[in-house]
Scaffold this active site. Sequence first.
Site, PDB file in Angstrom:
ATOM      1  N   SER A   1      16.577  -7.201  -8.403  1.00 11.14           N
ATOM      2  CA  SER A   1      17.809  -6.882  -7.685  1.00 11.14           C
ATOM      3  C   SER A   1      18.178  -5.414  -7.846  1.00 11.14           C
ATOM      4  O   SER A   1      18.926  -4.857  -7.043  1.00 11.14           O
ATOM      5  CB  SER A   1      18.954  -7.780  -8.174  1.00 11.14           C
ATOM      6  OG  SER A   1      19.043  -7.750  -9.585  1.00 11.14           O
TER       7      SER A   1
ATOM      8  N   ARG B   1       3.183   6.439  -3.666  1.00 15.93           N
ATOM      9  CA  ARG B   1       3.532   5.210  -4.364  1.00 15.93           C
ATOM     10  C   ARG B   1       3.176   3.986  -3.523  1.00 15.93           C
ATOM     11  O   ARG B   1       2.851   2.923  -4.057  1.00 15.93           O
ATOM     12  CB  ARG B   1       5.029   5.212  -4.685  1.00 15.93           C
ATOM     13  CG  ARG B   1       5.425   6.223  -5.740  1.00 15.93           C
ATOM     14  CD  ARG B   1       6.937   6.283  -5.910  1.00 15.93           C
ATOM     15  NE  ARG B   1       7.477   4.992  -6.291  1.00 15.93           N
ATOM     16  CZ  ARG B   1       7.552   4.562  -7.546  1.00 15.93           C
ATOM     17  NH1 ARG B   1       7.107   5.307  -8.542  1.00 15.93           N
ATOM     18  NH2 ARG B   1       8.072   3.373  -7.821  1.00 15.93           N
TER      19      ARG B   1
ATOM     20  N   ASP C   1       4.398  -3.966 -13.595  1.00 16.68           N
ATOM     21  CA  ASP C   1       4.957  -2.611 -13.622  1.00 16.68           C
ATOM     22  C   ASP C   1       3.841  -1.575 -13.611  1.00 16.68           C
ATOM     23  O   ASP C   1       2.803  -1.766 -14.254  1.00 16.68           O
ATOM     24  CB  ASP C   1       5.824  -2.447 -14.880  1.00 16.68           C
ATOM     25  CG  ASP C   1       6.681  -1.197 -14.830  1.00 16.68           C
ATOM     26  OD1 ASP C   1       6.883  -0.651 -13.729  1.00 16.68           O
ATOM     27  OD2 ASP C   1       7.139  -0.750 -15.889  1.00 16.68           O
TER      28      ASP C   1
ATOM     29  N   LEU D   1      -1.470 -25.369  -9.232  1.00 14.41           N
ATOM     30  CA  LEU D   1      -0.719 -24.248  -9.789  1.00 14.41           C
ATOM     31  C   LEU D   1       0.592 -24.040  -9.029  1.00 14.41           C
ATOM     32  O   LEU D   1       0.610 -24.003  -7.796  1.00 14.41           O
ATOM     33  CB  LEU D   1      -1.553 -22.970  -9.713  1.00 14.41           C
ATOM     34  CG  LEU D   1      -0.870 -21.672 -10.160  1.00 14.41           C
ATOM     35  CD1 LEU D   1      -0.676 -21.660 -11.671  1.00 14.41           C
ATOM     36  CD2 LEU D   1      -1.682 -20.453  -9.711  1.00 14.41           C
TER      37      LEU D   1
ATOM     38  N   HIS E   1       1.387   0.218  -4.461  1.00 13.91           N
ATOM     39  CA  HIS E   1       1.852  -1.143  -4.178  1.00 13.91           C
ATOM     40  C   HIS E   1       0.761  -1.965  -3.474  1.00 13.91           C
ATOM     41  O   HIS E   1       0.636  -3.169  -3.711  1.00 13.91           O
ATOM     42  CB  HIS E   1       3.113  -1.101  -3.321  1.00 13.91           C
ATOM     43  CG  HIS E   1       4.291  -0.501  -4.028  1.00 13.91           C
ATOM     44  ND1 HIS E   1       4.688  -0.919  -5.286  1.00 13.91           N
ATOM     45  CD2 HIS E   1       5.163   0.481  -3.675  1.00 13.91           C
ATOM     46  CE1 HIS E   1       5.741  -0.220  -5.667  1.00 13.91           C
ATOM     47  NE2 HIS E   1       6.043   0.642  -4.708  1.00 13.91           N
TER      48      HIS E   1
ATOM     49  N   ASN F   1       2.815   0.347 -10.562  1.00 18.14           N
ATOM     50  CA  ASN F   1       2.164   0.656  -9.285  1.00 18.14           C
ATOM     51  C   ASN F   1       2.342   2.119  -8.886  1.00 18.14           C
ATOM     52  O   ASN F   1       1.383   2.798  -8.485  1.00 18.14           O
ATOM     53  CB  ASN F   1       2.727  -0.233  -8.166  1.00 18.14           C
ATOM     54  CG  ASN F   1       2.294  -1.671  -8.289  1.00 18.14           C
ATOM     55  OD1 ASN F   1       1.345  -1.990  -8.994  1.00 18.14           O
ATOM     56  ND2 ASN F   1       2.994  -2.563  -7.613  1.00 18.14           N
TER      57      ASN F   1
END
Length: 247
Positions: free
Chosen positions: A72, A39, A26, A137, A43, A28
Amino acid sequence: MLLKRLLIVDKNYKKILPKHVAIIMDGNGRWATKQGKSRIFGHQAGLRAVRKAISFSLFYKLKVLTLFAFSSENWNRPLLEIMVLMELFFFGLHSEIENFNKHNIRLKVLGDLKKFGSILRRKIFFIEKLTLNNSGLILNIAANYGGKWDIIEAVKKIVYKVKNGFLSFEDINEFSISKCLSMNDCIPIDLVIRTGGEYRLSNFFIWQIAYSELYFTNVLWPDFDRKNFEKAVISFINRKRRFGSIT
């Protein structure tokens, strides 16, 4: 690096490192705004932070890293921002194919993929298949994912199994429900990290994190680096996990 020194001094720390870390990425947009940029720029910076988190997980040999990339509820954002997020998602997957196999990473995308375009869905399925036999991983990307959606889908599967005789009513339990969730073959989530200064879980794997340790930080996701990840892990290993008992 404090965590590395701790592991060298006390080998027992290795036994209590988290095996599965999940991150709500949270901040970005706010990071970009502070830079005086759009914005979208945030990202792009967030994608670089993802690579750092993967590198950290490989270095400390974590078993699973789960990243909340797109919820969602994020469809309520401006259309242009959503389009850019999808493009970044596509670019990120495409550009990391060689690294996934080089570092023995298995990629899994969890969520309702029906809303994504056919090109992106094919790319997801292609990389998942390409990395299926990698044994290092496990990298889970939660995309168009919601915890409530996940539970609803599990209920539908349970109903179908009972209706068609594959499962009896008496066999509906925590285990059978867990096997119907999207993350049905991973070890439990030990540690949930949320960046960006918010103190909520935002519908993130709400069944799977019932006994996870939670770590919140004001650091915005693009600034979340190795040092910040170490702080979260050190916080984890200094906690006592009782799982309801008193010892």
